[in-house]
Design an enzyme around this catalytic site. Structure first.
Site, mmCIF file in Angstrom:
data_model
loop_
_atom_site.group_PDB
_atom_site.id
_atom_site.type_symbol
_atom_site.label_atom_id
_atom_site.label_comp_id
_atom_site.label_asym_id
_atom_site.label_seq_id
_atom_site.Cartn_x
_atom_site.Cartn_y
_atom_site.Cartn_z
ATOM 1 N N CYS A 1 -14.716 67.017 29.173
ATOM 2 C CA CYS A 1 -14.646 66.027 27.839
ATOM 3 C C CYS A 1 -13.438 66.864 27.510
ATOM 4 O O CYS A 1 -12.720 66.600 26.528
ATOM 5 C CB CYS A 1 -14.921 65.268 26.734
ATOM 6 S SG CYS A 1 -15.636 66.724 25.554
ATOM 7 N N GLY B 1 -18.308 72.994 20.097
ATOM 8 C CA GLY B 1 -17.865 72.327 20.072
ATOM 9 C C GLY B 1 -17.814 70.971 20.468
ATOM 10 O O GLY B 1 -19.029 70.483 19.994
ATOM 11 N N CYS B 2 -17.119 69.853 21.015
ATOM 12 C CA CYS B 2 -17.456 68.468 21.242
ATOM 13 C C CYS B 2 -18.641 68.531 21.727
ATOM 14 O O CYS B 2 -19.118 69.130 22.898
ATOM 15 C CB CYS B 2 -16.183 67.436 21.951
ATOM 16 S SG CYS B 2 -16.840 65.936 22.075
ATOM 17 N N PHE B 3 -19.627 68.102 21.475
ATOM 18 C CA PHE B 3 -21.123 67.711 21.515
ATOM 19 C C PHE B 3 -21.353 66.597 23.339
ATOM 20 O O PHE B 3 -22.296 66.916 23.448
ATOM 21 C CB PHE B 3 -22.258 67.208 20.676
ATOM 22 C CG PHE B 3 -21.803 66.360 20.512
ATOM 23 C CD1 PHE B 3 -21.561 65.144 21.031
ATOM 24 C CD2 PHE B 3 -22.624 66.121 18.841
ATOM 25 C CE1 PHE B 3 -21.292 63.746 20.192
ATOM 26 C CE2 PHE B 3 -22.204 65.198 17.649
ATOM 27 C CZ PHE B 3 -22.140 64.069 18.491
ATOM 28 N N TRP B 4 -20.605 66.527 23.532
ATOM 29 C CA TRP B 4 -20.680 65.521 24.814
ATOM 30 C C TRP B 4 -20.236 66.570 25.892
ATOM 31 O O TRP B 4 -20.958 66.584 26.836
ATOM 32 C CB TRP B 4 -19.397 64.702 24.838
ATOM 33 C CG TRP B 4 -19.713 63.128 23.886
ATOM 34 C CD1 TRP B 4 -20.283 62.430 23.088
ATOM 35 C CD2 TRP B 4 -18.313 62.431 23.602
ATOM 36 N NE1 TRP B 4 -20.226 61.775 22.187
ATOM 37 C CE2 TRP B 4 -18.948 61.821 22.692
ATOM 38 C CE3 TRP B 4 -17.219 62.095 23.922
ATOM 39 C CZ2 TRP B 4 -17.716 60.520 21.887
ATOM 40 C CZ3 TRP B 4 -15.873 61.578 23.698
ATOM 41 C CH2 TRP B 4 -16.315 60.933 22.810
#
Length: 183
Positions: free
Chosen positions: A178, A35-38
């Site tokens: 996030c 998913g979102c790499f953050w």
């Protein structure tokens, strides 16, 4: 400190193995997309024995992609995290346990409210031992799930670090997460 390559207007040819990027001496490399790499990066940075991380793009067909191109879905790349770890402090199996815990591996091209192939679940293995461990961990994880795991387990390819503003994004902005994991 991790040195990131600068972007140029001219496309560079795809690097050949071994892929560019060297971590701390004695460290091993693991690469995950969840998913979102953050948020993925933040989760791995909390593990004792993880020495260095970088967010970036891998698994696609476009050399040196930008965030904008990846988000438009035409590069084939996933948002991923490259993790350099000290195997004397943390095992690859432990990293895999974190990987399974931080996302939903049963949703294809989706994590929480993020949709698109760049958000796919994938393990990019760097050697036969990692491949074997990834498959075994997937099979064990599947035993606890009703829905089929769709995580790709594939050989690592070139890893392109994301733009600097994405690196340690949540830390820079005083946040710890996030995404919403929906199982």
């Amino acid at each position: 400190m991790l040195k990131l390559r600068s972007r140029t207007a001219a496309a560079r040819p795809e690097p050949a193995p071994p892929f560019e990027g060297h971590g701390p001496e004695g460290a091993e490399r693991a690469t995950f997309a969840a998913g979102c790499f953050w948020g993925v990066e933040a989760a791995f940075r909390q593990i004792n024995g993880v020495l260095q991380t970088a967010v970036g793009y891998t698994g696609g067909h476009v050399p040196d992609p930008s965030y904008g191109r990846v988000c438009r879905g035409r590069t084939g790349h996933a948002e991923a995290v490259e993790v350099w770890f000290d195997p004397a402090q943390v095992s690859y199996a432990e990293l895999l346990r974190t990987f399974w815990a931080i996302h939903n591996p049963t949703t294809r091209n989706r994590q929480g409210f993020d949709f698109g192939s760049q958000y796919r679940s994938a393990i990019f293995y760097h050697d036969a031992g990692q491949q074997e461990a990834a498959i075994a961990s997937r099979d064990a994880e599947q035993q606890s799930l009703r829905r089929q795991i769709v995580t790709q387990i594939t050989p690592a390819s070139a890893f392109y670090p994301a733009e600097e503003y994405h690196q340690r994004y949540l830390e820079k902005h005083g946040r710890t997460a996030c995404a919403v994991t929906v199982r």
